[in-house]
Each structure stands twice: as C-alpha cells, then as structure tokens.
Scaffold this active site. Structure first.
Site, mmCIF file in Angstrom:
data_model
loop_
_atom_site.group_PDB
_atom_site.id
_atom_site.type_symbol
_atom_site.label_atom_id
_atom_site.label_comp_id
_atom_site.label_asym_id
_atom_site.label_seq_id
_atom_site.Cartn_x
_atom_site.Cartn_y
_atom_site.Cartn_z
ATOM 1 N N LYS A 1 -69.173 -22.959 -36.669
ATOM 2 C CA LYS A 1 -69.396 -21.673 -35.995
ATOM 3 C C LYS A 1 -70.074 -20.681 -36.939
ATOM 4 O O LYS A 1 -71.068 -20.044 -36.580
ATOM 5 C CB LYS A 1 -68.059 -21.076 -35.512
ATOM 6 C CG LYS A 1 -67.394 -21.877 -34.416
ATOM 7 C CD LYS A 1 -66.144 -21.194 -33.899
ATOM 8 C CE LYS A 1 -65.053 -21.069 -34.947
ATOM 9 N NZ LYS A 1 -64.577 -22.353 -35.482
ATOM 10 N N THR A 2 -69.508 -20.556 -38.119
ATOM 11 C CA THR A 2 -70.084 -19.611 -39.068
ATOM 12 C C THR A 2 -71.493 -20.055 -39.459
ATOM 13 O O THR A 2 -72.410 -19.246 -39.584
ATOM 14 C CB THR A 2 -69.177 -19.480 -40.305
ATOM 15 O OG1 THR A 2 -67.863 -19.119 -39.857
ATOM 16 C CG2 THR A 2 -69.684 -18.420 -41.249
ATOM 17 N N ASP B 1 -68.387 -12.872 -35.945
ATOM 18 C CA ASP B 1 -67.635 -14.084 -36.317
ATOM 19 C C ASP B 1 -66.156 -13.840 -36.036
ATOM 20 O O ASP B 1 -65.714 -12.691 -35.992
ATOM 21 C CB ASP B 1 -67.848 -14.369 -37.817
ATOM 22 C CG ASP B 1 -67.521 -15.820 -38.187
ATOM 23 O OD1 ASP B 1 -67.121 -16.595 -37.300
ATOM 24 O OD2 ASP B 1 -67.665 -16.178 -39.372
ATOM 25 N N GLU B 2 -65.379 -14.893 -35.850
ATOM 26 C CA GLU B 2 -63.927 -14.784 -35.672
ATOM 27 C C GLU B 2 -63.558 -13.814 -34.546
ATOM 28 O O GLU B 2 -62.685 -12.962 -34.689
ATOM 29 C CB GLU B 2 -63.247 -14.318 -36.969
ATOM 30 C CG GLU B 2 -63.637 -15.108 -38.210
ATOM 31 C CD GLU B 2 -62.796 -16.363 -38.419
ATOM 32 O OE1 GLU B 2 -61.958 -16.678 -37.539
ATOM 33 O OE2 GLU B 2 -63.000 -17.033 -39.445
ATOM 34 N N GLN C 1 -57.268 -20.140 -33.409
ATOM 35 C CA GLN C 1 -57.158 -19.538 -34.737
ATOM 36 C C GLN C 1 -56.906 -18.041 -34.673
ATOM 37 O O GLN C 1 -57.165 -17.313 -35.638
ATOM 38 C CB GLN C 1 -58.416 -19.818 -35.556
ATOM 39 C CG GLN C 1 -58.581 -21.282 -35.888
ATOM 40 C CD GLN C 1 -59.746 -21.504 -36.839
ATOM 41 O OE1 GLN C 1 -59.682 -21.174 -38.012
ATOM 42 N NE2 GLN C 1 -60.824 -22.061 -36.325
ATOM 43 N N ARG D 1 -58.020 -25.988 -43.283
ATOM 44 C CA ARG D 1 -58.777 -25.558 -44.468
ATOM 45 C C ARG D 1 -59.086 -26.744 -45.356
ATOM 46 O O ARG D 1 -59.944 -26.692 -46.224
ATOM 47 C CB ARG D 1 -57.990 -24.521 -45.314
ATOM 48 C CG ARG D 1 -57.659 -23.186 -44.661
ATOM 49 C CD ARG D 1 -58.814 -22.555 -43.977
ATOM 50 N NE ARG D 1 -58.823 -22.887 -42.547
ATOM 51 C CZ ARG D 1 -59.888 -22.742 -41.781
ATOM 52 N NH1 ARG D 1 -61.016 -22.278 -42.256
ATOM 53 N NH2 ARG D 1 -59.845 -23.064 -40.499
HETATM 54 P P1 ATP Z 1 -63.683 -22.084 -39.107
HETATM 55 O O1 ATP Z 1 -63.203 -22.225 -37.700
HETATM 56 O O2 ATP Z 1 -62.697 -22.575 -40.090
HETATM 57 O O3 ATP Z 1 -64.214 -20.718 -39.386
HETATM 58 P P2 ATP Z 1 -66.386 -22.939 -38.644
HETATM 59 O O4 ATP Z 1 -66.417 -23.436 -37.274
HETATM 60 O O5 ATP Z 1 -66.920 -21.579 -38.892
HETATM 61 O O6 ATP Z 1 -64.928 -23.099 -39.246
HETATM 62 P P3 ATP Z 1 -68.161 -23.730 -40.743
HETATM 63 O O7 ATP Z 1 -67.412 -23.112 -41.848
HETATM 64 O O8 ATP Z 1 -69.404 -23.086 -40.267
HETATM 65 O O9 ATP Z 1 -67.175 -23.996 -39.530
HETATM 66 O O10 ATP Z 1 -68.484 -25.243 -41.109
HETATM 67 C C1 ATP Z 1 -67.522 -26.116 -41.633
HETATM 68 C C2 ATP Z 1 -68.132 -27.060 -42.654
HETATM 69 O O11 ATP Z 1 -68.948 -28.012 -42.015
HETATM 70 C C3 ATP Z 1 -69.010 -26.357 -43.656
HETATM 71 O O12 ATP Z 1 -68.857 -26.980 -44.912
HETATM 72 C C4 ATP Z 1 -70.386 -26.594 -43.098
HETATM 73 O O13 ATP Z 1 -71.362 -26.532 -44.101
HETATM 74 C C5 ATP Z 1 -70.262 -27.985 -42.531
HETATM 75 N N1 ATP Z 1 -71.202 -28.248 -41.402
HETATM 76 C C6 ATP Z 1 -71.263 -27.573 -40.251
HETATM 77 N N2 ATP Z 1 -72.210 -28.092 -39.447
HETATM 78 C C7 ATP Z 1 -72.765 -29.132 -40.109
HETATM 79 C C8 ATP Z 1 -73.802 -30.078 -39.805
HETATM 80 N N3 ATP Z 1 -74.455 -30.068 -38.656
HETATM 81 N N4 ATP Z 1 -74.087 -31.001 -40.743
HETATM 82 C C9 ATP Z 1 -73.404 -31.027 -41.912
HETATM 83 N N5 ATP Z 1 -72.433 -30.180 -42.257
HETATM 84 C C10 ATP Z 1 -72.104 -29.243 -41.360
HETATM 85 MG MG MG Z 2 -66.000 -19.840 -39.646
#
Ligand code: ATP
Ligand code: MG
Length: 735
Positions: free
Chosen positions: A35-36, A221-222, A252, A616
């Site tokens: 997402k981020t 975000d969030e 979350q 995490r």
């Molecule tokens: P959270 O809910 O904990 O905030 P999130 O959904 O924001 O998580 P991110 O932090 O953006 O997730 O991504 C999680 C991990 O996965 C990061 O290390 C990111 O670099 C990796 N990642 C995300 N998408 C891809 C992709 N398409 N290919 C490879 N790595 C990815």
């Molecule tokens: Mg995130």
C-alpha cells in the site's frame, strides 16, 4: 518520457492503482501488500505522467519519519527533488497551515504547541481556578474529555449540558476555562491543531478555495486510523474538487482508543464521488508461516471487511515461542537470540523488539545494556519526553514566548530557587484574577508592594535570570543558545547532582539536545520533511526547533550508521518491517491489556494490534511471555496470551532450553521435570516435583527463592496457572 521504472516493480493490481486516472481511489489491502509502495509510486506517476507540479500534491503519513522516508523514496524514483511537496502528518500539516494563516485562524502569531504532560498541568491550574475537586473528577478524565470533544470537532460552547447532568456540566466548565487559558497563553494542544485547521477552512472560504486550487491531489496512508476531525478536514478540503487516493487496512486500525474510526473507510465510499476500489492481495513481506499465522489470528475478529492475503514466498522458519520464568529471563533470552543473529553475520538494525506498553522497555533496556548491545528506542516522543529535555525546552519556550504559562510553571522552581508555595499561589491567583499570563503577573507583582522581602528576592531572581538568558543569547546560533541556557539556568548542574547513572544519562541527554539543535540548523536532522521549503514564514530557528520537538514522533538519536537493535511499542511499529521480530510480554492482562478484557471492541482492537505486530516480521518471529512479571511495582502471574493460543499450532515451535522450569503453553504441566535434582534448601521439595495444595490442586514446582519455611516457591497449577507461595503457609503435599 520514460515511465516504465515507475511501473516496473509492481504487480498488476498495484500497477492499476498507481496509474489509475487521477480521481478518487481507495486501495484496501492487508499488511505488507504494498500500500505504501503504491502511494509512493502514484505520486511519482502523477508528477511524471500527469505533469503535476510537486507543489500541487498533498500527502498525509502517519509519522514525521514516514514523511521523510516517503519524500526520499519519491526522489529516488524520479531522480529529482520533491521540494515544495507537502508531505507530513495531519498535525504537522495543520501546524504548517496555522503558522501561515494564524490571523485567519484567530490565534497568536507565535503560538506554542504543548504536549499531553503540559496539557495536564494546565488542566490542574484550571481546577484550582474553578475550585473543582480532583477527588471527584480526576484530571485525566478532564483531559480525556477535552481531547475527545476536540477530536469530534466540538468546542466547549457547543456542548449542551442538561441541568441535572453534573458530570457534563463540570466537564464543560473545565473545558471552557481550559480554552480560555490556552487562548490567553497562545497555546495549542495536539487536538487543537486539528480542530483549528478544520475551522480555518470553515471560516475562510477564500483561503479554502485557494488551497483547492493549489492542491490537485491528496493522498493518505493508513486511512483506517483517521479520526472524525481529520476526516472532516480532508472532506472539506477535497470538496468534490480535489481527488483523493487513500490506502488502508481495516485489520490494522489500532487507534480507536484515541478516536480513530475504522468506518471512515466505508464512509469514504459514500461521501466521495465515484471512488474506484482496488484490492491488493499478494504479500511481499513475510514468510508463509508468518503470514498464515497472522491471517489465522485476525480471523478471530468479527465484522471485518474481509481480504485475502497470500504469498508465493518461502515457507520459512516456525514461529518460536519462549516461556520465560520472569521478565528478566525473557529479556535475557531475547538478547541472546539477537547476539546469535548478529554473530552469524546479520545486522542488529534488522531486529526489532516490540511490546505493548512503554513501561516494558526498561527491563529489556537493562538486559541490552548489560550485554553491551547497542539499541535505540524508536517512535513515540521518547527523547523529548524525558524530564531533563522537557525542562530545557521549557526554558527555551519561555525565552521564545514569555506568556507560555506551561513552560513557566515547569521551570520557575527547577532547579529550586527558593520560591515558596505561597508566592506561587499568589502568582497564580493574580494571573487568574487579572486574566494575564504568569509572567505578566510576576512582573506586576514585582512592581507592586504586595510581596514580602524574600518572595521579592527569589521571584525577582528568576525574572532577571530569564531576561538575562535572553539578552545573553540574542545573537547566538541556536545550538549555542541551547548550550548556554542549559548551563546558565543551572539545569545541567541540577541534573548532574542526581545520583548515579540516572544523573549521568540526564546530562548526556541534555548534551544530545545541543547536538540536536546543531543538526537542526544545518538541516542534517533526519526529520526535515516538515521544514517549509517554499516558506513565506519568518519563524526564528528557535521557534522552528521547538515546533519540531513538539511534533517529532521519531527518535533524534537514531544514527543509521550504527548497528543497533530497535525497541518500540506495537503502536509505533505500524507501517514498518524487520527481518527479525520479537513480540514480548505475550500475557493475558498485558496483551491483551487488562482493560480490554471486558469490552469486546477493545479486545478486537488489541487483536488487530497483535496482527500488526506479527506482520512486521519478514523472516523470523519470536513470541515470548513470562510466568511472573513485575510491572508498575507489583508482581503478577499471568497466563499466556490468548493471541498465542490463536496462532496455528503447526507453525509454532516451543523452546524450552531448561525444560525443568518452564511452563508449557497448554495448562497441563509436563513431567520430564521430575528428574530434576535441584533441592529447595531445608524444605524437602525439589524443583520439578509434583505437589498438591488444598485450594489450588495439583501442580509442578517451577522456581524458588530463599530456604526453609520462609522459602517462596512458584508452582504451576494445572487449573489455576502459576502462583508464588510461601512454603511455611502453603502446606504442600509432595506427590
Ligand atoms: P503495511 O500494511 O504494513 O503498511 P503495506 O501494505 O504498506 O504494509 P509496503 O510497506 O508498501 O506494504 O510493502 C511491504 C514490502 O513489500 C516492502 O518491503 C515492499 O518493498 C515490498 N513490495 C511491495 N510490493 C512489491 C512488489 N510488487 N515487488 C516486490 N516487493 C514488493
Ligand atoms: Mg504501509
């Protein structure tokens, strides 16, 4: 223009989200699904593909640190600067607006932000002024009330308190008097920043229009942790004109206790025009075992929006569970594992120790110090929360604004300078009666004949000191000013006099503050996302520094060049990831916290917090609990957390290096222990032996202290869990 690098490292759904037309978009997805990452790439996309100027983008993150990180990542992607882009937390963005438009907001130009400690002090003063009894209405209750009302967008004047509702009537009175006191002192608390920023839009249509022209896209975000006033602020700003991209995960949402509303995700779908919804389902962060465990845990919550989350990553190691005898054993265990990890070529910086509440960090810190393992506490306001730092900042605040009552209150007798309680009472009373600040009251009293000789000397001494500090430092650099003030105020000496390590640490921290001021000035402070780059503001470096200190959610000491372990509460771990994670203190009463026991909603929020914790971890997760724990000064015997029991057993591995003494996860004690030879001196009882107690039934002896009848033994009873008993009274029957 070559745009493939913005879309290359994304999966199909992510790519779809990043390159969606710039209208309202909701990305709903589980932890670690990117997402981020999508937000970062979407910003780069808007700038490079849609030709948006960085100035026209507003992005809201959850911490200041996350804001800095986001800017950095966007710059990496685009190979250019993001100067002028607004990225920050709701609070920092509100602050930025209010600094620019203080006139329109009806606040003092040099307003100060106070934290919750100072807020509580101010509330105490309001109680004195109103002669309200703390015994009946605790201060904290009033604080909670005031912040809760502000989060809902209500001022004291909006509250309709029925004649008979004594509680509400009193709270309203307190709130009203508190509002007046803030107004008088040019003070804004955290909730007020948001409320004022919202009122700024409502009361100034032209200004709102200006920003609606300026911003062409808003990203959040969030989103699951936005509260009512934040949502309202966004809604007014967006006003069907500025489209929004929001990302969130209902599983979350962990700030309900502070007014966050998960429902805001659903509301977004109704309140905003034709939002597109995209789900992300692939997790890139964790091993399969970790992800499955998190999924299974969160499945115990009702009313979820429901998402699937899978990974094609490796199965990974099992989740290791350690049952410690007490909190020291737990800490030692964790430290040992970290050292093992580091000695096999890994970095400590990749490890994080998570816990439910701040107070749990102390024992962990001690164990780390003993083993000489470098560590940092991350998040929260730790550094700026420290007593000595607050004292130093209060001097600085008073120099910057003499009407800052909270600051004056804090330092007037720190270090003690013999200003008596009566003189202070008189000062406060005079300030209340004349409706002026404490400083102004002091000035008036000193100019009148109403003070006794001694009071005049001591109060006058303080008054002169502040003036003197001001004139001494008027031409200094910020860091010199900080350095001079901590010395000349006597603060450094005052704290140095404290016994032992506490005093030393305080002195070190004060020196670190000088360092922080220096870094702040040279712009090398890691948290500079906040600083206005297109600023038309003329704030002194001191004011900016104080703002930063008040808003800062990061840890100043963080120095990425060192290899240290990070410690943090589960709440501050949101959005982060680490190869190695320890979830400590997994005990009923600690996590889930005792308070959540009777309220299902709170329990569900605790479970989401556990979900955040587990997700995490990238590679390896340790879960631990202590059979006995001393916390907040008393010893408790807790059962293993239900969240541990909710994890899939097939992914769980129990570690019992000293099987004799450890309590198994199941309530049935094991019997391997009866082989133990350890005798509890002069009792005829051995560790690991089975015993019977009249009331508690049968159990196994786990641990002891002392000898003979005075000895205390810890017994793990089959039905009652573990208890400490005195041998002389327990009348144990050896089986
Ligand atoms: P959270 O809910 O904990 O905030 P999130 O959904 O924001 O998580 P991110 O932090 O953006 O997730 O991504 C999680 C991990 O996965 C990061 O290390 C990111 O670099 C990796 N990642 C995300 N998408 C891809 C992709 N398409 N290919 C490879 N790595 C990815
Ligand atoms: Mg995130």
């Amino acid at each position: 223009m070559e745009l493939s690098h913005i879309l290359d490292d994304l999966n199909d759904s992510q790519r779809q989200a990043v390159s969606a037309p710039p209208s309202n978009l909701l990305v709903l997805a589980g932890a670690g699904s990117g997402k981020t990452r999508v937000l970062v790439h979407r910003i780069a996309w808007l700038i490079q593909h849609e030709d948006y100027h960085p100035n026209s983008i507003l992005s809201v993150t959850f911490t200041n640190k996350a804001a800095a990180e986001m800017k950095h990542r966007i710059e990496d992607l685009m190979h250019t600067s993001t100067g002028g882009m607004w990225v920050g937390t709701f609070h920092s963005i509100a602050n930025r607006l209010l600094r620019r438009h203080w006139k329109e907001a009806g606040i003092a130009q040099d307003f100060r932000i106070i934290d919750s400690d100072d807020q509580l002090r101010l509330i105490k003063r309001v109680y004195t002024e109103l002669e309200i009894d703390e015994g009946k209405w605790p201060y904290k209750q009033a604080q909670w009330f005031i912040n809760g009302q502000k989060d809902e967008g209500r001022r004291a004047g909006h509250i309709q308190a029925p004649e008979l509702d004594l509680y509400l009537r009193n709270m309203q009175r307190i709130y009203q008097a508190y509002e007046n006191a803030c107004e008088r002192g040019g003070i804004l608390d955290f909730a007020e920043l948001l409320l004022r920023a919202h009122e700024l839009w409502l009361n100034n249509p032209d200004l709102l229009h200006h920003y609606q022209q300026r911003f062409r896209h808003i990203l959040v975000d969030e989103f699951q942790d936005t509260n009512t006033i934040q949502y309202a602020w966004l809604r007014v700003l967006s006003g069907d004109q500025v489209p929004m991209t929001i990302v969130g995960d209902d599983d979350q949402s962990i700030y309900g206790w502070r007014g966050a509303k998960i429902e805001n995700i659903q509301k977004f779908k109704q309140d905003f025009k034709d939002p597109t919804m995209i789900k992300l389902e692939q997790n890139y962060r964790s091993t399969k075992r970790i992800l499955d465990s998190a999924n299974q845990l969160i499945a115990h919550n009702p009313d979820r929006l429901g998402k699937t989350l899978w990974t094609d990553g490796e199965l990974g190691d099992p989740i290791s569970l350690y049952a410690a005898y007490n909190e020291h054993d737990e800490a030692r265990f964790i430290v040992d594992r970290i050292e093992e990890w580091a000695s096999s070529g890994n970095s400590r910086i990749d490890a994080a120790i998570l816990y439910r509440s701040n107070a749990q960090s102390r024992v962990l810190e001690e164990a780390l110090v003993r083993a000489s393992v470098p560590y940092r506490i991350y998040g929260g306001h730790r550094f700026y929360d420290r007593l000595e730092i607050k004292n130093a900042l209060a001097y600085l605040r008073l120099l910057s604004n003499r009407d800052d009552d909270a600051a004056m209150d804090r330092v007037i007798n720190t270090p003690t300078r013999g200003i008596g309680g009566k003189t202070l009472d008189m000062l406060r009373q005079h300030a209340n009666e004349q409706n002026v600040s404490l400083w102004a009251a002091a000035k008036e009293l000193l100019g009148s004949n109403s003070l006794t000789g001694r009071a005049r000397t001591t109060l006058g001494g303080f008054f002169d000191l502040i003036q003197q500090l001001d004139s001494d430092t008027s031409d200094c650099d910020l860091f010199e000013q900080v350095d001079h003030i901590i010395q000349a105020s006597g603060l450094l000496e005052h704290h140095a006099k404290e016994k032992g390590e506490a005093g030393e640490a305080r002195v070190e921290n004060l020196k670190e503050l000088v360092n922080a001021a220096k870094q702040f000035e040279t712009g090398t402070m890691p948290l500079s996302a906040l600083q206005d780059q297109d600023a038309d503001l003329e704030l002194s470096p001191l004011s900016q520094f104080l703002d930063q200190a008040a808003l800062d959610a990061g840890d100043l000491q963080a120095d990425e060049s060192h290899d240290y372990v990070r410690l943090m509460t589960l709440h501050s771990a949101k959005g982060l990831e680490f190869p190695l994670v320890f979830l400590s203190g997994m005990e009923e009463g600690i996590f889930p916290s005792r308070m959540s026991n009777e309220e299902p909603d709170r329990l569900h929020e605790e479970r989401r917090l556990a979900y955040v914790g587990i997700t995490r971890a990238m590679k390896k997760l340790y879960v631990s609990y202590a059979e006995v724990r001393r916390l907040y000064g008393s010893e408790t015997y807790n059962k293993v957390s239900r969240f541990v029991r909710e994890l899939p057993q097939e992914h769980l591995e129990e570690l019992r290096p000293k099987a004799v003494l450890s309590m198994p996860v199941s309530t049935k004690p094991t019997l391997i222990s009866s082989k133990s030879n350890i005798e509890i001196p002069d009792t005829g009882i051995r560790l690991g032996q089975r015993v019977r107690h009249k009331l508690f039934g049968e159990g196994v002896v786990l641990n002891y202290e002392g000898s003979g009848d005075q000895a205390r033994v810890q017994i793990n009873f089959e039905n009652e869990g573990s208890k400490w008993l005195v041998v002389g009274y327990a009348k144990l029957e050896v089986l």
